[in-house]
Design an enzyme around this catalytic site. Structure first.
Site, PDB file in Angstrom:
ATOM      1  N   ASP A 123      39.092 -16.743 -35.480  1.00  0.00           N
ATOM      2  CA  ASP A 123      39.700 -16.508 -34.602  1.00  0.00           C
ATOM      3  C   ASP A 123      40.518 -15.620 -35.220  1.00  0.00           C
ATOM      4  O   ASP A 123      41.078 -14.128 -33.966  1.00  0.00           O
ATOM      5  CB  ASP A 123      41.319 -17.253 -34.439  1.00  0.00           C
ATOM      6  CG  ASP A 123      41.054 -18.369 -33.638  1.00  0.00           C
ATOM      7  OD1 ASP A 123      40.165 -19.769 -34.179  1.00  0.00           O
ATOM      8  OD2 ASP A 123      41.085 -18.697 -32.362  1.00  0.00           O
TER       9      ASP A 123
HETATM   10  C1  LIG Z   1      34.073 -18.251 -30.383  1.00  0.00           C
HETATM   11  S1  LIG Z   1      35.684 -19.826 -29.794  1.00  0.00           S
HETATM   12  C2  LIG Z   1      36.276 -19.048 -31.183  1.00  0.00           C
HETATM   13  C3  LIG Z   1      37.099 -20.291 -32.272  1.00  0.00           C
HETATM   14  O1  LIG Z   1      38.295 -20.275 -31.305  1.00  0.00           O
HETATM   15  C4  LIG Z   1      38.801 -21.345 -31.182  1.00  0.00           C
HETATM   16  O2  LIG Z   1      40.335 -22.189 -30.577  1.00  0.00           O
HETATM   17  P1  LIG Z   1      40.772 -22.733 -29.500  1.00  0.00           P
HETATM   18  O3  LIG Z   1      40.098 -23.692 -29.199  1.00  0.00           O
HETATM   19  O4  LIG Z   1      42.956 -23.462 -29.492  1.00  0.00           O
HETATM   20  O5  LIG Z   1      40.833 -21.298 -28.965  1.00  0.00           O
HETATM   21  C5  LIG Z   1      37.866 -22.309 -32.817  1.00  0.00           C
HETATM   22  O6  LIG Z   1      38.838 -22.066 -33.172  1.00  0.00           O
HETATM   23  C6  LIG Z   1      37.213 -21.274 -32.400  1.00  0.00           C
HETATM   24  O7  LIG Z   1      36.208 -21.806 -33.540  1.00  0.00           O
END
Ligand SMILES: CSC[C@H]1O[C@H](OP(=O)(O)O)[C@H](O)[C@@H]1O
Length: 379
Positions: A254
């Site tokens: 992220d």
């Molecule tokens: C390619 S997605 C990157 C990242 O986003 C996800 O978090 P969330 O589901 O809370 O938005 C997760 O950390 C992924 O690795």
């Protein structure tokens, strides 16, 4: 069967699949305004760092495009009468979108990229048209670069594993497939590329509580792709490494700091520590737009704490399943467990020393003493 797409667009409409209802109910909901996009991101009806950036860009782009299409020379939309007026209207909306979730920097990178367009000289209509074009580019570029980084990442995994006969076993965390991006995925894209090239033995993935990106979304995508896979509870990573031959761990990101420290879904740090102990290569797979060169290390990454209630709930269908599906959101904790008794960070930071490499669409950036993503990206 192709996996679901996170965002669907037609000439006049933007829709997202409501990821809170998956996997049992596939329902696309319209995003008709910038505020709809903010709400969908904040409530995690859409999630995934690249997908969040794509939706925000498409929504603000549609907002400006509507003003271009519906305003006229005789009755221009008020904020389309000059580039100053356009900028004064759009910049606060861009900043508002970035408040939806703090950790994923892709959204911030998209906001900064679109902000720059508003400073371009020229007629307000030309600037607005360029803005709309750039907004679409943020989303359109994602799939191609995901396939590029997935190829780089797959080659790295095979090199690390010595290209074993019978293929490689790879663990991933959370969801980084089509539902987290505009298509193909990042870490899950690496797994898909390995499978498509006959080099994958099995994909392992964690449930990723409490939102269950793994149980609900990654499971759905791997089944749709026909990829041999095994789900494990988040607490089982150590046992998996003790009892199975895992060749690599690949995860999304992220936000990546200059030194390679990486914020990713909660539980990633656990997996990285265990991978280090078991001498299993560990790579972060993410587009360059996830790199935040403005911060030197992971201590500067804002970590989102989701509402405590989300850690007390499980989403799914009533068991045993019947048709039509009866959606269920159940409270799994006693009423006496108050918010002040729940710790619910949505991300953790994995120090660069536990990461073997960062893989972007530019290639494999092996982490070593003095590693600096700024140098990596300038070469
Ligand atoms: C390619 S997605 C990157 C990242 O986003 C996800 O978090 P969330 O589901 O809370 O938005 C997760 O950390 C992924 O690795």
């Amino acid at each position: 069967m192709a996996p679901l797409v996170s965002i669907r667009t037609t000439d006049s409409k933007i829709e997202i699949v409501d990821q809170l209802l998956l996997p049992h109910v596939v329902q696309y909901v319209e995003i008709a305004s910038v505020h709809d996009a903010h709400s969908a991101i904040k409530t995690m009806r859409i999630r995934g760092a690249p997908a969040i950036a794509s939706l925000a860009s498409l929504a603000i782009g549609a907002h400006v495009e509507q003003a271009l299409n519906y305003g006229s020379s005789s009755q221009p939309v008020e904020w389309m009468q000059s580039t100053d007026a356009l900028r004064a209207h759009v910049v606060p909306l861009l900043d508002f979108l970035y408040t939806a979730r703090p950790t994923a920097v892709n959204l911030g990178a998209a906001v900064a990229r679109l902000r720059l367009v508003l400073d371009e000289p020229g007629d307000v209509h030309d600037v607005a048209k360029q803005f709309v074009k750039e907004a679409h580019a943020v989303a359109d570029e994602d799939v191609g670069r995901n396939k590029e980084m997935s190829r780089h990442g797959a080659e790295w995994v095979l090199e690390q594993a010595g290209n074993p006969e019978g293929g490689v076993n790879v663990l991933t965390v959370c969801n980084t497939g089509s539902l987290a991006t505009s298509g193909y995925g990042t870490a899950l894209g690496v797994i898909t590329h390995l499978y498509e090239t006959g080099k994958l033995k099995r994909a392992y993935f964690t449930q990723s509580a409490p939102y269950h990106q793994g149980s609900r979304l990654t499971a759905m995508e791997l089944i749709a792709l026909g990829i041999p896979c095994t789900m494990i509870c988040d607490t089982m990573v150590g046992s998996l490494f003790q009892t199975h031959d895992i060749h690599a761990v690949v995860v999304g990101a992220d936000r990546i700091a200059r030194n390679g420290d990486t914020a990713n879904k909660i539980g990633t740090y656990n997996a990285a520590v265990l991978a280090k102990y078991h001498k299993i290569p560990f790579a972060t797979i993410a587009p360059v737009s996830t790199v935040d060169l403005a911060i030197p290390d992971g201590t500067h990454i804002p970590i989102e704490h989701r509402p405590a209630v989300e850690a007390t709930l499980a989403r799914g269908a009533v068991y045993p399943r019947t048709e039509p599906v009866e959606q269920a959101v159940v409270q799994i904790t006693p009423d006496g467990l108050g918010d002040d008794m729940i710790y619910n960070p949505s991300f953790d930071v994995t120090p660069a020393e536990l990461i073997s490499a960062v893989v972007t669409e530019r290639g494999v950036h092996a982490i070593r003493q003095g590693f600096d993503m700024k140098n990596e990206l300038q070469t």
